[in-house]
Write an enzyme that holds these catalytic residues in place. Structure first.
Site: not given
Length: 235
Positions: A29, A110
Protein backbone atom coordinates in the site's frame (compact mmCIF):
# COMPACT_ATOMS: atom_id res chain seq x y z
CA UNK A 1 -17.25 -13.64 -6.32
CA UNK A 2 -18.17 -10.15 -7.54
CA UNK A 3 -14.50 -9.55 -8.35
CA UNK A 4 -13.24 -12.35 -10.58
CA UNK A 5 -9.49 -11.73 -10.26
CA UNK A 6 -9.58 -11.44 -6.47
CA UNK A 7 -11.71 -14.57 -6.26
CA UNK A 8 -9.27 -16.53 -8.46
CA UNK A 9 -6.26 -15.40 -6.43
CA UNK A 10 -8.07 -16.26 -3.19
CA UNK A 11 -8.82 -19.77 -4.49
CA UNK A 12 -5.15 -20.25 -5.38
CA UNK A 13 -4.06 -19.04 -1.95
CA UNK A 14 -6.48 -21.40 -0.23
CA UNK A 15 -5.17 -24.29 -2.34
CA UNK A 16 -1.56 -23.53 -1.40
CA UNK A 17 -2.52 -23.09 2.26
CA UNK A 18 -4.24 -26.50 2.32
CA UNK A 19 -0.89 -28.00 1.25
CA UNK A 20 1.02 -25.87 3.78
CA UNK A 21 2.82 -24.13 0.90
CA UNK A 22 1.62 -20.57 1.47
CA UNK A 23 4.53 -18.99 3.33
CA UNK A 24 3.88 -15.27 3.10
CA UNK A 25 1.24 -12.71 2.13
CA UNK A 26 2.07 -9.00 1.75
CA UNK A 27 -0.38 -6.36 0.57
CA UNK A 28 1.61 -3.37 -0.77
CA UNK A 29 0.00 0.00 0.00
CA UNK A 30 0.98 3.65 -0.40
CA UNK A 31 0.38 5.95 2.55
CA UNK A 32 -0.11 9.72 2.66
CA UNK A 33 -0.64 10.69 6.31
CA UNK A 34 2.29 8.85 7.92
CA UNK A 35 5.90 9.12 6.80
CA UNK A 36 8.12 6.10 6.46
CA UNK A 37 7.76 2.41 5.66
CA UNK A 38 6.07 0.07 8.14
CA UNK A 39 3.89 -3.00 8.63
CA UNK A 40 0.28 -3.33 9.73
CA UNK A 41 0.14 -6.90 10.98
CA UNK A 42 -1.76 -9.42 13.05
CA UNK A 43 -0.99 -10.24 16.68
CA UNK A 44 -1.27 -13.82 17.92
CA UNK A 45 -1.58 -15.23 21.44
CA UNK A 46 0.41 -18.36 20.60
CA UNK A 47 4.17 -18.82 20.13
CA UNK A 48 3.57 -18.31 16.40
CA UNK A 49 3.69 -14.58 17.12
CA UNK A 50 7.45 -14.90 17.72
CA UNK A 51 7.90 -16.06 14.10
CA UNK A 52 5.50 -13.33 12.98
CA UNK A 53 7.58 -10.57 14.60
CA UNK A 54 10.83 -12.23 13.49
CA UNK A 55 10.01 -11.52 9.84
CA UNK A 56 9.51 -7.84 10.65
CA UNK A 57 12.85 -7.81 12.49
CA UNK A 58 14.51 -9.26 9.41
CA UNK A 59 13.03 -6.47 7.30
CA UNK A 60 14.49 -3.99 9.78
CA UNK A 61 18.06 -5.25 9.35
CA UNK A 62 17.64 -5.77 5.58
CA UNK A 63 16.38 -2.29 4.69
CA UNK A 64 17.54 1.18 5.79
CA UNK A 65 14.01 2.41 5.06
CA UNK A 66 11.93 0.00 7.18
CA UNK A 67 10.55 1.27 10.49
CA UNK A 68 9.86 -1.59 12.90
CA UNK A 69 8.99 0.82 15.72
CA UNK A 70 6.28 2.36 13.56
CA UNK A 71 4.72 -1.02 12.74
CA UNK A 72 1.47 -2.09 14.39
CA UNK A 73 0.49 -5.63 15.42
CA UNK A 74 -3.25 -5.80 16.15
CA UNK A 75 -5.23 -8.69 17.59
CA UNK A 76 -7.81 -10.28 15.33
CA UNK A 77 -10.70 -9.10 17.52
CA UNK A 78 -9.72 -5.49 16.85
CA UNK A 79 -10.35 -6.00 13.13
CA UNK A 80 -14.08 -5.83 13.84
CA UNK A 81 -13.84 -2.34 15.32
CA UNK A 82 -15.14 0.43 13.12
CA UNK A 83 -12.57 2.80 11.59
CA UNK A 84 -12.94 6.51 10.81
CA UNK A 85 -14.33 5.73 7.36
CA UNK A 86 -17.16 3.67 8.88
CA UNK A 87 -15.66 0.35 7.77
CA UNK A 88 -13.74 -2.28 9.73
CA UNK A 89 -10.50 -4.08 8.85
CA UNK A 90 -12.02 -7.51 8.19
CA UNK A 91 -11.97 -6.69 4.50
CA UNK A 92 -8.27 -5.90 4.47
CA UNK A 93 -6.08 -8.42 2.67
CA UNK A 94 -3.92 -9.38 5.67
CA UNK A 95 -6.95 -10.07 7.88
CA UNK A 96 -8.97 -11.89 5.20
CA UNK A 97 -6.04 -14.10 4.12
CA UNK A 98 -5.21 -14.97 7.73
CA UNK A 99 -8.87 -15.75 8.48
CA UNK A 100 -9.26 -18.12 5.52
CA UNK A 101 -5.73 -19.51 5.18
CA UNK A 102 -4.32 -19.19 8.73
CA UNK A 103 -1.10 -17.70 7.34
CA UNK A 104 1.36 -16.76 10.06
CA UNK A 105 3.13 -14.14 7.93
CA UNK A 106 0.34 -11.88 6.67
CA UNK A 107 1.09 -8.16 6.43
CA UNK A 108 0.09 -4.85 4.93
CA UNK A 109 3.20 -2.93 3.88
CA UNK A 110 2.59 0.81 4.04
CA UNK A 111 5.08 3.12 2.30
CA UNK A 112 4.74 6.90 2.22
CA UNK A 113 4.32 8.62 -1.14
CA UNK A 114 7.01 11.15 -0.34
CA UNK A 115 9.60 10.53 2.35
CA UNK A 116 10.99 8.38 5.14
CA UNK A 117 10.50 9.15 8.81
CA UNK A 118 13.87 8.66 10.48
CA UNK A 119 17.08 6.77 9.85
CA UNK A 120 16.98 3.07 10.67
CA UNK A 121 20.01 2.48 12.94
CA UNK A 122 19.59 -1.30 12.83
CA UNK A 123 20.23 -1.73 9.10
CA UNK A 124 23.37 -3.81 8.45
CA UNK A 125 25.39 -3.82 5.19
CA UNK A 126 25.67 -7.30 3.69
CA UNK A 127 29.17 -8.70 4.18
CA UNK A 128 30.83 -10.07 1.04
CA UNK A 129 28.06 -9.08 -1.34
CA UNK A 130 29.52 -7.81 -4.67
CA UNK A 131 29.05 -4.10 -5.34
CA UNK A 132 27.10 -4.81 -8.55
CA UNK A 133 24.56 -6.79 -6.51
CA UNK A 134 23.83 -3.93 -4.11
CA UNK A 135 20.49 -2.17 -4.59
CA UNK A 136 20.83 1.55 -5.48
CA UNK A 137 18.27 2.27 -2.77
CA UNK A 138 20.75 1.20 -0.09
CA UNK A 139 22.85 4.32 -0.68
CA UNK A 140 20.00 6.62 0.37
CA UNK A 141 19.60 6.61 4.15
CA UNK A 142 18.03 8.71 6.86
CA UNK A 143 15.12 11.13 6.49
CA UNK A 144 15.07 11.43 2.72
CA UNK A 145 12.67 11.93 -0.15
CA UNK A 146 11.86 8.53 -1.62
CA UNK A 147 12.70 7.66 -5.20
CA UNK A 148 12.20 4.51 -7.27
CA UNK A 149 15.45 3.07 -5.95
CA UNK A 150 14.21 3.36 -2.34
CA UNK A 151 10.91 1.69 -3.14
CA UNK A 152 12.67 -1.06 -5.08
CA UNK A 153 15.02 -1.70 -2.15
CA UNK A 154 12.06 -2.07 0.23
CA UNK A 155 10.62 -4.74 -2.06
CA UNK A 156 14.01 -6.43 -2.30
CA UNK A 157 14.29 -6.50 1.49
CA UNK A 158 11.02 -8.43 1.71
CA UNK A 159 12.49 -11.12 -0.57
CA UNK A 160 15.82 -11.23 1.27
CA UNK A 161 13.98 -11.53 4.58
CA UNK A 162 11.95 -14.41 3.18
CA UNK A 163 15.21 -16.13 2.19
CA UNK A 164 16.60 -15.56 5.70
CA UNK A 165 13.41 -16.99 7.17
CA UNK A 166 13.19 -20.17 5.12
CA UNK A 167 16.51 -20.76 3.37
CA UNK A 168 20.28 -20.55 3.60
CA UNK A 169 21.59 -17.04 2.83
CA UNK A 170 25.36 -16.83 2.37
CA UNK A 171 25.16 -13.04 2.51
CA UNK A 172 22.78 -12.81 5.46
CA UNK A 173 22.94 -9.70 7.62
CA UNK A 174 21.86 -11.63 10.72
CA UNK A 175 25.39 -12.54 12.00
CA UNK A 176 26.46 -8.87 12.03
CA UNK A 177 23.19 -7.66 13.59
CA UNK A 178 22.46 -7.17 17.27
CA UNK A 179 20.85 -10.64 17.29
CA UNK A 180 23.84 -12.58 15.94
CA UNK A 181 21.78 -15.61 14.91
CA UNK A 182 18.24 -16.67 14.10
CA UNK A 183 17.77 -18.25 17.52
CA UNK A 184 17.99 -14.88 19.27
CA UNK A 185 16.18 -13.05 16.46
CA UNK A 186 13.10 -15.21 16.94
CA UNK A 187 13.39 -15.06 20.72
CA UNK A 188 13.56 -18.83 20.83
CA UNK A 189 14.95 -18.96 24.36
CA UNK A 190 11.76 -17.27 25.58
CA UNK A 191 9.63 -19.79 23.68
CA UNK A 192 11.57 -22.75 25.07
CA UNK A 193 11.52 -21.29 28.57
CA UNK A 194 7.78 -20.79 28.50
CA UNK A 195 7.10 -24.27 27.14
CA UNK A 196 9.26 -25.90 29.82
CA UNK A 197 8.14 -23.73 32.74
CA UNK A 198 5.19 -25.99 33.47
CA UNK A 199 6.15 -29.52 32.41
CA UNK A 200 3.17 -31.75 31.85
CA UNK A 201 0.73 -28.86 31.77
CA UNK A 202 -1.57 -28.71 28.73
CA UNK A 203 -0.63 -26.03 26.23
CA UNK A 204 -2.92 -23.03 25.98
CA UNK A 205 -5.04 -23.39 22.84
CA UNK A 206 -5.71 -20.45 20.63
CA UNK A 207 -8.82 -20.93 18.47
CA UNK A 208 -7.32 -18.50 15.96
CA UNK A 209 -3.81 -19.94 15.98
CA UNK A 210 -2.03 -19.56 12.64
CA UNK A 211 -0.28 -22.38 10.81
CA UNK A 212 3.48 -22.13 11.28
CA UNK A 213 5.09 -23.33 8.02
CA UNK A 214 7.53 -26.26 7.91
CA UNK A 215 11.06 -25.41 8.96
CA UNK A 216 10.00 -22.84 11.51
CA UNK A 217 11.60 -24.75 14.37
CA UNK A 218 14.73 -24.31 16.47
CA UNK A 219 16.30 -27.23 14.63
CA UNK A 220 15.35 -25.65 11.32
CA UNK A 221 17.17 -22.45 12.27
CA UNK A 222 20.32 -24.38 13.14
CA UNK A 223 20.26 -26.27 9.84
CA UNK A 224 19.84 -23.08 7.81
CA UNK A 225 22.77 -21.44 9.57
CA UNK A 226 25.28 -24.24 8.99
CA UNK A 227 28.21 -23.02 6.84
CA UNK A 228 28.20 -24.21 3.24
CA UNK A 229 31.08 -24.82 0.80
CA UNK A 230 31.11 -21.29 -0.61
CA UNK A 231 34.15 -19.28 0.55
CA UNK A 232 32.00 -16.14 0.92
CA UNK A 233 29.45 -17.81 3.23
CA UNK A 234 28.87 -15.56 6.26
CA UNK A 235 28.03 -18.49 8.50
Amino acid sequence: EKHEIIWAVKQLQSHWASQNRLLLYIDFHSHASRAGCFFLANRFKSDAHAWNVAFARLCQINSPHFDLGGSEFSEYDEAEKECKDGLDKRGSGRVAVFKDCRVCHSYTLEVNYNKSKTANPFFIPAKGLPAWAESPGLKVKGEVAYNQGCWAQVGESMCVSLLDMYGHNCYSRIPASKYGNGFRLVGASHILGRSSSRPGAPAEKDPLAPQVPPGQTIEGIKNRECPCQRPTCCW
